[in-house]
Design an enzyme around this catalytic site. Structure first.
Site, PDB file in Angstrom:
ATOM      1  N   CYS A 329      -4.325 -10.424 -20.505  1.00  0.00           N
ATOM      2  CA  CYS A 329      -3.859 -10.350 -19.124  1.00  0.00           C
ATOM      3  C   CYS A 329      -2.442  -9.765 -19.073  1.00  0.00           C
ATOM      4  CB  CYS A 329      -3.951 -11.718 -18.453  1.00  0.00           C
ATOM      5  SG  CYS A 329      -3.883 -11.618 -16.639  1.00  0.00           S
ATOM      6  N   HIS A 436      -9.501 -13.759 -19.527  1.00  0.00           N
ATOM      7  CA  HIS A 436      -9.128 -15.081 -20.030  1.00  0.00           C
ATOM      8  C   HIS A 436     -10.393 -15.799 -20.511  1.00  0.00           C
ATOM      9  CE1 HIS A 436      -4.953 -15.189 -18.721  1.00  0.00           C
ATOM     10  NE2 HIS A 436      -5.313 -14.737 -17.535  1.00  0.00           N
TER      11      HIS A 436
END
Length: 491
Positions: A329, A436
């Protein structure tokens, strides 16, 4: 009739409230109750994504899993995500509401009480039992007037309330008795029992302590819960990663850079649970010595993190680092050539040169991507099984030239898609993506670890569910009779 509420409050932050609520959710579910967790307000950058794309705290999502139900935004209607510089993004019912300075939020938070009660009422109308969690201490007297998460919730729901103290940090009598002394009489009468958490050694040695607490408080001690090692559940607070671990002589060590406003660091818990793998959190370039891989994690403020890396001397250290480098991310954004925030989405805006380790560029937009996501790995070691995870980001990253993608996304929420994500260097040493939860996927995790030279010392399958282990542990400490009375199965 609304469902009853059991509430767990603590003497301070990190005394074990979240794990105790998870255990109670599992124990209630085992008894056939339809149970849901609830936390009115949470402050954490460790977020989970619900099926409808809302954000809640990961600790609440773990509690929902313990209850055997899907998480919803009603379980954590207010989530505060610190961004640094005393500013936080406020998530209300799963969606970004405002980004506020601490003082501004304090002045507005009482307006959110209706949000709290509406969502708690909805859960009580749907389930047989709600197990609520407080935050920090309920007797921070300078903050109590604006309370919307602790005893105001307990009083509103007339909850059977448990007070938990952490004996491992010392001062258990001051913790518990001091908290009780500072509660208002109408609040104190809701306290049904005390729990002494994280006792090291034989609980029988604390018999006199139990007697003293009961005599001085007039409230029963429901249990002394022993310390439990290596539980492996998602942590709510970054305080959990403040203590680093050494590089191990055997096995492999993976370093995670402890960025300011680090987010979703529970991404790496599955790595830490593997035999022969040590995960250590670092904040100095010199700590890269002897590690097999370095991970740049998610972060709430990417441009500020980029400047921090430069100031700390990580730029040159990462360029010289011979092992694997991974970004998840915000970490993926940092690995690229450029990060741009023309609309000041992160606060002050700006434009920063990235680390230059992957041929990608990122621009921030005002629309936040929050989805449960399914993907396939495009690398041979990533396995054939679908990769399940989630996305939470406001950046849009594109590859430059003929750079290779790491993943193919095939589903976001209920919608089928076909979209490339991430990037991997030609030699496979450096890679990053937005997904994630990537390392919760066994084939992908084991494949990458083997690329690092990992050889498991024991079987890598058939591990005990940590929530069941926790629930059994708490049940032994409290006893079945106490639990049945708490859940109102007996009076």
């Amino acid at each position: 009739m609304p469902a009853p509420v059991v509430m767990v409050i603590g003497t301070a932050s990190s005394v074990g409230k979240s794990t105790l609520v998870a255990a109670l959710c599992r124990l209630a579910a085992r008894r056939g109750l339809r149970v849901a967790p609830f936390k009115a307000q949470n402050m954490s950058n460790n977020a989970a994504v619900t099926a409808d794309g809302g954000e809640i705290a990961r600790s609440t999502a773990v509690q929902a899993a313990a209850a055997g139900i899907a998480p919803t935004v009603a379980m954590n209607p207010i989530l505060i995500k610190p961004e640094g510089q005393r500013r936080s993004q406020i998530i209300v019912e799963g969606r970004p509401w405002q980004t506020l300075a601490a003082g501004d939020f304090w002045r507005r938070k009482t307006l959110l009480w209706e949000v709290v009660t509406r969502n708690l009422d909805a859960l009580r109308a749907t389930y047989d039992l709600v197990i609520a969690e407080g935050a920090g201490s309920p007797v921070e007297l300078n903050l109590k007037a604006g309370d919307i998460v602790n005893m105001r919730v307990a009083v509103y729901a007339q909850a059977r309330t448990l007070l938990v103290g952490d004996i491992d940090r010392g001062g258990i009598f001051a913790q518990l008795l001091g908290t009780l002394m500072l509660l208002d009489p109408t609040e104190r009468q809701l306290i049904q029992g005390l729990i002494v958490n994280r006792f090291r050694g034989d609980p029988a040695l604390f018999v006199d302590g139990v007697r003293i607490l009961e005599e001085r408080s007039g409230i029963p001690v429901l249990g002394v819960v022993p310390w439990i090692e290596d539980l492996g559940l998602a942590e709510e607070d970054a305080v959990a990663i403040e203590q680093s671990t050494p590089v191990m002589a055997q096995g492999i060590t993976i370093a995670v850079i402890r960025l300011p406003t680090i987010a979703n660091f529970d991404d790496f818990d599955p790595l830490a649970r593997e035999p022969g793998v040590t995960v250590r959190y670092i904040d100095r370039p010199g700590e890269l010595a002897g590690v097999a891989a370095v991970i740049i994690p998610g972060v709430k403020h990417t441009i500020a993190a980029r400047r921090w890396l430069r100031e700390r001397g990580f730029d040159e250290a990462l360029r010289r680092f011979p092992g694997a480098i991974v970004g998840i991310c915000g970490g993926y954004q940092l690995l690229g050539e450029r990060i741009s925030d023309p609309l000041a989405v992160e606060g002050n805006g700006g434009d920063e040169v990235g680390l230059g380790l992957l041929p990608v560029e990122t621009i921030f937009v005002t629309t936040k991507q929050t989805t449960q996501t399914v993907a396939h790995a495009r690398v041979p070691w990533g396995g054939q099984a679908p990769l399940h995870g989630y996305e939470i980001h406001m950046g849009r990253t594109h590859r430059i030239g003929a750079a290779s993608a790491l993943l193919t996304i095939i589903q976001r929420g209920a919608q089928a898609v076909l979209e490339e994500d991430g990037c991997i260097s030609p030699d496979g040493r450096v890679w990053g993506c937005y997904l994630h939860g990537l390392f919760t996927n066994d084939e992908f995790r084991h494949g990458w670890l083997r690329q690092l030279g990992w050889q498991p010392t024991t079987s890598v399958s058939g591990s005990v569910d940590p929530i069941n282990r926790l629930a059994d542990h708490v049940a032994r400490a409290l006893g079945e009779t106490v639990l049945d009375r708490l859940f109102r199965l007996t009076e």
